[in-house]
Design a protein around this motif. Structure first.
Motif, mmCIF file in Angstrom:
data_model
loop_
_atom_site.group_PDB
_atom_site.id
_atom_site.type_symbol
_atom_site.label_atom_id
_atom_site.label_comp_id
_atom_site.label_asym_id
_atom_site.label_seq_id
_atom_site.Cartn_x
_atom_site.Cartn_y
_atom_site.Cartn_z
ATOM 1 N N ARG A 46 -9.119 -3.673 9.813
ATOM 2 C CA ARG A 46 -8.356 -4.926 9.881
ATOM 3 C C ARG A 46 -9.239 -6.163 9.788
ATOM 4 N N ASP A 47 -10.399 -6.113 10.459
ATOM 5 C CA ASP A 47 -11.302 -7.271 10.409
ATOM 6 C C ASP A 47 -11.772 -7.522 8.991
ATOM 7 N N ARG A 48 -12.069 -6.443 8.277
ATOM 8 C CA ARG A 48 -12.502 -6.580 6.889
ATOM 9 C C ARG A 48 -11.383 -7.148 6.030
ATOM 10 N N PHE A 49 -10.159 -6.701 6.259
ATOM 11 C CA PHE A 49 -9.030 -7.225 5.485
ATOM 12 C C PHE A 49 -8.885 -8.728 5.706
ATOM 13 N N ARG A 50 -9.020 -9.167 6.969
ATOM 14 C CA ARG A 50 -8.889 -10.602 7.244
ATOM 15 C C ARG A 50 -9.978 -11.395 6.533
ATOM 16 N N GLU A 51 -11.185 -10.835 6.459
ATOM 17 C CA GLU A 51 -12.271 -11.503 5.748
ATOM 18 C C GLU A 51 -11.958 -11.611 4.260
ATOM 19 N N VAL A 52 -11.473 -10.514 3.695
ATOM 20 C CA VAL A 52 -11.139 -10.501 2.265
ATOM 21 C C VAL A 52 -9.986 -11.460 1.982
ATOM 22 N N ASN A 53 -8.990 -11.454 2.851
ATOM 23 C CA ASN A 53 -7.842 -12.349 2.695
ATOM 24 C C ASN A 53 -8.274 -13.810 2.733
ATOM 25 N N ARG A 108 -8.778 4.789 -6.998
ATOM 26 C CA ARG A 108 -8.959 3.388 -6.616
ATOM 27 C C ARG A 108 -8.198 3.062 -5.339
ATOM 28 N N LEU A 109 -7.130 3.800 -5.103
ATOM 29 C CA LEU A 109 -6.301 3.559 -3.931
ATOM 30 C C LEU A 109 -7.055 3.822 -2.630
ATOM 31 N N ASP A 110 -8.055 4.717 -2.686
ATOM 32 C CA ASP A 110 -8.844 5.008 -1.483
ATOM 33 C C ASP A 110 -9.493 3.743 -0.931
ATOM 34 N N HIS A 111 -9.949 2.875 -1.816
ATOM 35 C CA HIS A 111 -10.580 1.626 -1.383
ATOM 36 C C HIS A 111 -9.549 0.698 -0.727
ATOM 37 N N TRP A 112 -8.337 0.717 -1.247
ATOM 38 C CA TRP A 112 -7.280 -0.125 -0.685
ATOM 39 C C TRP A 112 -6.893 0.369 0.713
ATOM 40 N N ILE A 113 -6.871 1.698 0.869
ATOM 41 C CA ILE A 113 -6.543 2.273 2.174
ATOM 42 C C ILE A 113 -7.635 1.941 3.184
ATOM 43 N N ALA A 114 -8.893 2.068 2.773
ATOM 44 C CA ALA A 114 -10.012 1.758 3.667
ATOM 45 C C ALA A 114 -9.967 0.296 4.099
ATOM 46 N N LEU A 115 -9.571 -0.569 3.192
ATOM 47 C CA LEU A 115 -9.472 -1.986 3.519
ATOM 48 C C LEU A 115 -8.382 -2.224 4.550
ATOM 49 N N LEU A 141 0.823 -1.206 0.000
ATOM 50 C CA LEU A 141 0.000 0.000 0.000
ATOM 51 C C LEU A 141 0.862 1.263 0.000
ATOM 52 N N ARG A 142 1.896 1.258 0.829
ATOM 53 C CA ARG A 142 2.795 2.415 0.865
ATOM 54 C C ARG A 142 3.513 2.603 -0.477
ATOM 55 N N ASP A 143 3.840 1.494 -1.126
ATOM 56 C CA ASP A 143 4.482 1.575 -2.433
ATOM 57 C C ASP A 143 3.538 2.190 -3.465
ATOM 58 N N LYS A 144 2.272 1.796 -3.402
ATOM 59 C CA LYS A 144 1.282 2.355 -4.333
ATOM 60 C C LYS A 144 1.064 3.844 -4.065
ATOM 61 N N MET A 145 1.027 4.232 -2.790
ATOM 62 C CA MET A 145 0.849 5.640 -2.440
ATOM 63 C C MET A 145 2.018 6.477 -2.955
ATOM 64 N N ALA A 146 3.213 5.932 -2.866
ATOM 65 C CA ALA A 146 4.391 6.651 -3.366
ATOM 66 C C ALA A 146 4.315 6.835 -4.875
ATOM 67 N N LYS A 147 3.780 5.865 -5.590
ATOM 68 C CA LYS A 147 3.661 5.971 -7.046
ATOM 69 C C LYS A 147 2.649 7.040 -7.432
ATOM 70 N N VAL A 148 1.571 7.135 -6.635
ATOM 71 C CA VAL A 148 0.566 8.170 -6.915
ATOM 72 C C VAL A 148 1.163 9.555 -6.682
ATOM 73 N N GLN A 149 1.875 9.713 -5.579
ATOM 74 C CA GLN A 149 2.461 11.012 -5.229
ATOM 75 C C GLN A 149 3.541 11.446 -6.227
ATOM 76 N N SER A 150 4.250 10.478 -6.780
ATOM 77 C CA SER A 150 5.316 10.801 -7.732
ATOM 78 C C SER A 150 4.793 11.001 -9.145
ATOM 79 N N GLY A 151 3.499 10.712 -9.360
ATOM 80 C CA GLY A 151 2.926 10.846 -10.687
ATOM 81 C C GLY A 151 3.093 9.624 -11.556
ATOM 82 N N GLU A 152 3.682 8.565 -11.004
ATOM 83 C CA GLU A 152 3.869 7.328 -11.771
ATOM 84 C C GLU A 152 2.539 6.646 -12.040
#
Length: 224
Positions: free
Chosen positions: A99-106, A88-95, A69-80
């Motif tokens: 934590r409980d939701r992430f474990r369910e998705v995982n 779309r990254l907002d959904h990844w951050i919310a996930l 997630l941090r790697d993706k955020m850095a790519k957005v900030q750098s314009g990559e």
């Protein structure tokens, strides 16, 4: 990776390299792991797996997900990455924040991958010819040319339809008059199908038939 070993065992193929490069830090390892899972998902989808809702990031643990997630955020900030990727990254951050939701998705992602892997490489080996050699099926006949219960389905393959018919047969032996097994979801929830399969091969289990709940209304009843 155990998943790669499982696929290799069933297919005899080395689908991706499993040897990790030396000297990777934790972030690089997370990226390497995500890349392995991405290649595995691509291969499975190419062989017919229904995994369009599974992303490689869903298969890593919480710590590696955070690193990705941090790697993706850095790519957005750098314009990559584009603005669309940023939205779309907002959904990844919310996930990640839930934590409980992430474990369910995982857990859901891993269930999907494993069940689809079994469906493709194990269950698809079931054929009408092979089915004739299966024990405890009595006069159950399967003919892919004339049996309407196993051909013509828009949902299930011939192999899956044979398995449904096989389960229907054994539940009918344990519970005469039981309805036909039509899917691998709702029809398996009450346990009568699994019980029918077990009791056909282990007759002494018939003593537990009175404890079966045919219309479970709660999760506790389903588990029981």
């Amino acid at each position: 990776l155990l998943l790669i070993d499982i696929i290799k065992f069933w297919t005899g193929r080395e689908i991706v390299a499993t040897v990790e490069k030396h000297g990777l830090n934790r972030r690089q390892h997370a990226l390497w792991l995500c890349d392995r899972f991405d290649k595995i998902l691509t291969y499975l989808k190419g062989t017919g797996a229904l995994l369009n809702g599974v992303y490689p990031e869903f298969l890593v643990d919480e710590q590696d997900y955070h690193r990705l997630l941090r790697d993706k955020m850095a790519k957005v900030q750098s314009g990559e990455w584009s603005i669309v990727d940023g939205d779309r990254l907002d959904h990844w951050i919310a996930l990640y924040e839930d934590r409980d939701r992430f474990r369910e998705v995982n857990a859901s992602a891993w269930r999907a991958v494993l069940t689809q892997t079994i469906r493709i490489f194990v269950l698809n080996r079931v054929t009408p010819k092979q089915f004739r050699t299966v024990p405890n099926c009595g006069d159950l006949a399967v003919d892919s040319a004339t049996d309407t219960s196993i051909v013509g389905s828009n949902v299930f393959s011939v192999a899956e339809s044979i398995i449904l018919k096989w389960m229907t047969h054994h539940r009918g032996r344990a519970f005469p008059g039981a309805s036909r097994v039509c899917d691998f979801d709702d029809d398996l929830r009450d346990g009568t199908v699994l019980y029918g399969l077990l009791v056909s091969h282990w007759p002494s289990l018939s003593q537990f038939s009175r404890d079966m709940k045919f219309v479970p209304e709660t999760r506790e009843a389903i588990v029981a």
